[in-house]
Design a protein around this motif. Structure first.
Motif, PDB file in Angstrom:
ATOM      1  N   SER A   1     104.489 -34.940 -64.988  1.00 13.15           N
ATOM      2  CA  SER A   1     104.733 -34.446 -66.795  1.00 13.15           C
ATOM      3  C   SER A   1     105.619 -33.383 -66.882  1.00 13.15           C
ATOM      4  CB  SER A   1     103.371 -34.252 -67.180  1.00 13.15           C
ATOM      5  OG  SER A   1     102.350 -35.253 -67.063  1.00 13.15           O
ATOM      6  N   SER A   2     106.110 -33.711 -68.008  1.00 13.90           N
ATOM      7  CA  SER A   2     106.816 -32.551 -68.632  1.00 13.90           C
ATOM      8  C   SER A   2     106.121 -32.416 -70.133  1.00 13.90           C
ATOM      9  CB  SER A   2     108.142 -32.650 -68.828  1.00 13.90           C
ATOM     10  OG  SER A   2     108.683 -33.786 -69.366  1.00 13.90           O
TER      11      SER A   2
ATOM     12  N   ASP B   1     103.245 -25.491 -67.619  1.00 12.61           N
ATOM     13  CA  ASP B   1     104.270 -25.597 -66.439  1.00 12.61           C
ATOM     14  C   ASP B   1     103.568 -25.363 -65.393  1.00 12.61           C
ATOM     15  OD1 ASP B   1     106.208 -26.431 -68.507  1.00 12.61           O
ATOM     16  OD2 ASP B   1     107.231 -24.622 -68.196  1.00 12.61           O
TER      17      ASP B   1
END
Length: 196
Positions: free
Chosen positions: A149-150, A108
């Motif tokens: 993005s995740s 993250d």
């Protein structure tokens, strides 16, 4: 209050240390995001000094908070980042949580770092279309894809090696983007003149 970070100018600033300072200053920005912003700004040839770089990134400390030694740590962050980018030995590293932190937290933070980088690059005022080669433009598009993005986490070992690969791509990409966009440091300019 622990202000021990003010008394160790020689060690590299950690993600945790920077995060603590940013919380104390109530900046409302994460450590990786801030380091990414600073890196993008410098890569784009943004002009700043250890004293004014936060203003250049449109960040102001809360006047009600006693900034004191914390501002010295932020000035050192600026100097460290600039020195890493200008190091011919490719010493640059994105500032992320330590390796012992959970993979999700590090991934993250990498996404945040890329978002910050793109924002800082925009604030530098560089004309990306003019400044970048085809390879540089592709790297920048990839940074944008990472920023959007995740991540999904399935296999810890596979995810760990994927994160290491993405991190290395970003590290090398930053150095290439910096070499294409940022003006050479003053010493290199004057050395170049003396050769002709």
């Amino acid at each position: 209050m622990n202000t021990s970070y003010a008394h160790h100018p020689s060690h590299a600033i950690s993600h945790a240390e920077l995060g603590l300072v940013l919380r104390e200053l109530e900046f409302g920005v994460a450590a990786s995001d801030l380091h990414g912003s600073l890196t993008g700004f410098l890569c784009g040839g943004g002009v700043a000094s250890p004293r004014n770089w936060l203003q250049r990134l449109e960040l102001e400390p809360d006047p009600a908070v006693d900034a004191g030694a914390r501002m010295e740590l932020l000035a050192r962050l600026f100097r460290d980042c600039r020195n890493q980018l200008e190091d011919p030995g490719f010493a640059f590293e994105p500032l992320l949580p330590a390796e012992e932190e959970p993979l999700t937290e590090r991934a993250d933070a990498l996404v945040q770092w890329c978002r910050g980088f793109l924002g800082g690059l925009g604030l530098s005022g560089v004309n990306v279309q003019k400044a970048l080669s085809e390879d540089g433009a592709e790297i920048l598009r990839d940074f944008g894809a990472i920023a959007a993005s995740s991540f999904e986490y399935d296999d810890a070992e596979e995810d760990e090696s994927a994160l290491v690969e993405v991190l290395e791509f970003i590290r090398v990409g930053v150095m290439l983007l910096h070499s294409e966009m940022a003006p050479p440091p003053p010493a290199a300019v004057s050395a170049g003149r003396s050769l002709h």
